[in-house]
Design an enzyme around this catalytic site. Sequence first.
Site, PDB file in Angstrom:
ATOM      1  N   LEU A  53     -13.368 -64.793 -38.244  1.00 19.76           N
ATOM      2  CA  LEU A  53     -13.656 -64.678 -36.808  1.00 19.76           C
ATOM      3  C   LEU A  53     -15.104 -65.083 -36.525  1.00 19.76           C
ATOM      4  O   LEU A  53     -15.976 -64.234 -36.377  1.00 19.76           O
ATOM      5  CB  LEU A  53     -13.406 -63.219 -36.423  1.00 19.76           C
ATOM      6  CG  LEU A  53     -12.836 -62.946 -35.041  1.00 19.76           C
ATOM      7  CD1 LEU A  53     -12.277 -61.538 -35.002  1.00 19.76           C
ATOM      8  CD2 LEU A  53     -13.862 -63.141 -33.959  1.00 19.76           C
ATOM      9  N   GLU A  55     -16.900 -68.209 -34.332  1.00 19.62           N
ATOM     10  CA  GLU A  55     -16.774 -69.463 -33.576  1.00 19.62           C
ATOM     11  C   GLU A  55     -17.802 -70.497 -34.017  1.00 19.62           C
ATOM     12  O   GLU A  55     -17.481 -71.681 -34.151  1.00 19.62           O
ATOM     13  CB  GLU A  55     -16.891 -69.192 -32.070  1.00 19.62           C
ATOM     14  CG  GLU A  55     -15.642 -68.589 -31.441  1.00 19.62           C
ATOM     15  CD  GLU A  55     -15.453 -67.113 -31.756  1.00 19.62           C
ATOM     16  OE1 GLU A  55     -16.418 -66.478 -32.232  1.00 19.62           O
ATOM     17  OE2 GLU A  55     -14.353 -66.592 -31.544  1.00 19.62           O
ATOM     18  N   GLN A  77     -10.324 -69.805 -29.520  1.00 22.14           N
ATOM     19  CA  GLN A  77      -9.173 -69.064 -28.982  1.00 22.14           C
ATOM     20  C   GLN A  77      -9.193 -68.948 -27.454  1.00 22.14           C
ATOM     21  O   GLN A  77      -8.173 -69.110 -26.799  1.00 22.14           O
ATOM     22  CB  GLN A  77      -9.167 -67.686 -29.619  1.00 22.14           C
ATOM     23  CG  GLN A  77      -7.855 -66.982 -29.532  1.00 22.14           C
ATOM     24  CD  GLN A  77      -7.797 -65.845 -30.542  1.00 22.14           C
ATOM     25  OE1 GLN A  77      -8.537 -64.861 -30.426  1.00 22.14           O
ATOM     26  NE2 GLN A  77      -6.949 -65.974 -31.535  1.00 22.14           N
ATOM     27  N   PHE A  78     -10.360 -68.648 -26.920  1.00 26.48           N
ATOM     28  CA  PHE A  78     -10.572 -68.654 -25.469  1.00 26.48           C
ATOM     29  C   PHE A  78     -11.927 -69.305 -25.236  1.00 26.48           C
ATOM     30  O   PHE A  78     -12.873 -69.023 -25.964  1.00 26.48           O
ATOM     31  CB  PHE A  78     -10.599 -67.222 -24.902  1.00 26.48           C
ATOM     32  CG  PHE A  78      -9.244 -66.572 -24.840  1.00 26.48           C
ATOM     33  CD1 PHE A  78      -8.463 -66.650 -23.688  1.00 26.48           C
ATOM     34  CD2 PHE A  78      -8.742 -65.884 -25.938  1.00 26.48           C
ATOM     35  CE1 PHE A  78      -7.211 -66.052 -23.639  1.00 26.48           C
ATOM     36  CE2 PHE A  78      -7.485 -65.291 -25.892  1.00 26.48           C
ATOM     37  CZ  PHE A  78      -6.713 -65.366 -24.743  1.00 26.48           C
ATOM     38  N   ASP A  80     -14.063 -68.613 -23.286  1.00 30.71           N
ATOM     39  CA  ASP A  80     -15.045 -67.534 -23.096  1.00 30.71           C
ATOM     40  C   ASP A  80     -15.750 -67.156 -24.406  1.00 30.71           C
ATOM     41  O   ASP A  80     -16.837 -66.590 -24.376  1.00 30.71           O
ATOM     42  CB  ASP A  80     -14.344 -66.289 -22.565  1.00 30.71           C
ATOM     43  CG  ASP A  80     -13.416 -66.598 -21.412  1.00 30.71           C
ATOM     44  OD1 ASP A  80     -13.662 -66.120 -20.313  1.00 30.71           O
ATOM     45  OD2 ASP A  80     -12.428 -67.350 -21.621  1.00 30.71           O
ATOM     46  N   ILE A  82     -16.699 -69.256 -26.740  1.00 29.46           N
ATOM     47  CA  ILE A  82     -17.314 -70.435 -27.343  1.00 29.46           C
ATOM     48  C   ILE A  82     -18.837 -70.324 -27.430  1.00 29.46           C
ATOM     49  O   ILE A  82     -19.482 -71.076 -28.153  1.00 29.46           O
ATOM     50  CB  ILE A  82     -16.917 -71.710 -26.550  1.00 29.46           C
ATOM     51  CG1 ILE A  82     -16.866 -72.930 -27.469  1.00 29.46           C
ATOM     52  CG2 ILE A  82     -17.857 -71.955 -25.376  1.00 29.46           C
ATOM     53  CD1 ILE A  82     -16.126 -74.104 -26.866  1.00 29.46           C
ATOM     54  N   PHE A  83     -19.396 -69.345 -26.718  1.00 29.59           N
ATOM     55  CA  PHE A  83     -20.849 -69.398 -26.536  1.00 29.59           C
ATOM     56  C   PHE A  83     -21.663 -69.162 -27.809  1.00 29.59           C
ATOM     57  O   PHE A  83     -22.766 -69.670 -27.927  1.00 29.59           O
ATOM     58  CB  PHE A  83     -21.275 -68.469 -25.398  1.00 29.59           C
ATOM     59  CG  PHE A  83     -20.659 -68.893 -24.093  1.00 29.59           C
ATOM     60  CD1 PHE A  83     -21.054 -70.076 -23.491  1.00 29.59           C
ATOM     61  CD2 PHE A  83     -19.642 -68.161 -23.498  1.00 29.59           C
ATOM     62  CE1 PHE A  83     -20.452 -70.518 -22.314  1.00 29.59           C
ATOM     63  CE2 PHE A  83     -19.042 -68.586 -22.318  1.00 29.59           C
ATOM     64  CZ  PHE A  83     -19.447 -69.768 -21.725  1.00 29.59           C
ATOM     65  N   HIS A 124     -11.492 -63.716 -20.618  1.00 28.75           N
ATOM     66  CA  HIS A 124     -10.357 -64.565 -21.002  1.00 28.75           C
ATOM     67  C   HIS A 124      -9.997 -65.491 -19.847  1.00 28.75           C
ATOM     68  O   HIS A 124      -8.852 -65.871 -19.697  1.00 28.75           O
ATOM     69  CB  HIS A 124      -9.140 -63.720 -21.392  1.00 28.75           C
ATOM     70  CG  HIS A 124      -9.362 -62.791 -22.548  1.00 28.75           C
ATOM     71  ND1 HIS A 124     -10.013 -61.591 -22.417  1.00 28.75           N
ATOM     72  CD2 HIS A 124      -9.038 -62.900 -23.855  1.00 28.75           C
ATOM     73  CE1 HIS A 124     -10.068 -60.981 -23.588  1.00 28.75           C
ATOM     74  NE2 HIS A 124      -9.494 -61.760 -24.492  1.00 28.75           N
TER      75      HIS A 124
END
Lengths: 317, 340
Positions: A53, A55, A77-78, A80, A82-83, A124
């Site tokens: 987990l 990103e 996955q979302f 949101d 990605i940051f 999300h």
Amino acid sequence: MVQSLNRTLDMKMAEDSSIILLGEDIGKDGGVFRVTEGLQAKYGEERVLDTPLVELGIVGMAIGMSINGLKPIPEIQFQDFIFTAFDQIVNQMAKMRYRSGGTITVPLVLRTPYGGGIRGGLYHSQSGESYFVHTAGLKVVTPSNPYDAKGLLSSSLDSKDPVIFLEPKRLYRSGKMEVPDADIKVPLGKAKLLHEGDSVSIITYGSMVPTVMKTVTENSLDADVLDLRTLSPLDRDAIISSARKTGRVVIVHEAPRTLGMGAEISALISESSIEYLYAPILRVTGPDVPFPYRLEDLYLPNTSRILRAVNRVLEFR
Amino acid sequence: MSEEIIEHGEKERLIRGFGAMVLARTLDNKIMTAQRQGRVGFFTPTSGQEAAQIGLSMHLRKEDIIYQYYRDMPMMLHMGVPVDIIINQIYGNSSDIAKGRQMPSHLLARNYNFMSVPSPVATNLPLAVGTAYANRYLKKQGIVVASFGDGSSSTPDFHAAMNLAAVYNLPVIFFCENNGLAISLPTEKQTKVEIWKKAEAYGMPGILVNGSDMIDTYEKTREMVEYVREGKGPVLIEARCPRMGPHSTSDDPTKYLTDIVKEGSDRDPLVITQKRLIEMGIITEQVATKMREDSQNFITSRFDELEKVPPPSPETLFDDVYDEHTWIIDEERGDIIGRN
């Protein structure tokens, strides 16, 4: 759209053994939206990686794979989430070609679901396309239907540059249509005129396309409806020619208004075509507030808000 | 141990390693002087870290891929990257591979398997992991080296890369060149745990070596490199070495550092390594002096010569953003430098 994306990935993986998928829960689970369902069973754990987990690790690894001859398709996955990988996207992925004088390139397709409509609340539901469009070196693509999903994904995989492939999650399971089994290409950088009219141009993309089309058909609007499909680089010619034809423009997107795509498109039209305009360019967008849970429907642009804006530009004098 | 090296016919290798140390030190001093003279814009000196880098790179092969960081000029020279490539980058001139787009010290040489250096530290580490994954998947020869400083050990990228490399059991050497400082922050304020010990938490072997001694680093890292080459998984090597100058030409180290290792002192890795090589009978004082003189002459002449290379042409500002120019870039190019 989910099925179309899944079949396209399947077809491309069968053709090209250098394609590797990596992301959270994309293997055994088939992805939280099932876009990668069955692909690990078919192509093995070496090609469909259920990653830890992390990103920034997913994106960073994908960049390193691409540099060394693979064609990775990382999934976030979302959007949101990605940051934490934003540094990797902005400072590594987007700049590698430039900072290496063209000697190191990063062709890859980063897929991520974005936007609201699933009661996903703050984390999300976000539409962060502007962050990526603002970054030189990235291409940004978003389909609004299953056919374009296949054609754009196929073209994105041909791209020699990194592509941020934004999937409007609200449309994952809507808009049934025939998609050919054979490979199809929807060229990057080309918008599609979905509806033709002479009175107003409605420029939109992604999840707002069905809402705009509904507004147009229910109210028999004499409108051009332009589905941008690629947000970076924009299809300047399609935008300008429609704007010059109708002289009245409404831009619709789900992302917040401030520095959203609407701002850029509006500036582009003003700079190139001010003398053709009969009315101010209006934007119908999500408000500049975080994305809500219970009041989602109030947040999302709807037919009545779109119609109100269209009427304002039509009646302007 | 030293006897063994000589018996294995590795004398040449040691001489080459030391030669690269001398060359790197000479070039480093030259660039620092040139920066002070206003001939070069910026630099992050590498003095003090030569022995650590070259001690490791003596094990590397040309097919190995290196994600170096901004102080790895000595390793690049040792691996055969021509001095001209480095000097052109330092000048940011039209012969620079990166077309003058990066600040000095952000070197690259793809043809020599040295990747490109980003300024945000440790962000190359996850890339090294992906590259190692591709190596294994495509059944390519070679391992991947990712180097970084002690400050990088605090970053999320370090954690992500260490964990991923271990989970996928990939051929990566994580090489920490611990010079005791991240700009001004001493290592003990960076982390409560010795960096090499973090390896265990990720499930990989870790070792500490004396990075002030090329021969020591070379001998102690051998097993680790073999381990990675045999496909057993990643390793973490921490090499302690001094930073003999400022972080960069933009800071004054006397503000935070009282004990700076002086060039030519008995803590200078170049002096330490030279002394050992002389003791081992591999070189003589005269040979070392000759190496320094030759390096000095060579570097001075290349440095002066390449200073004449013109800057990148204006159009290159707009190249290599994408494979092909977008209309946006063409339009902006037209606005700024005129149309074709």
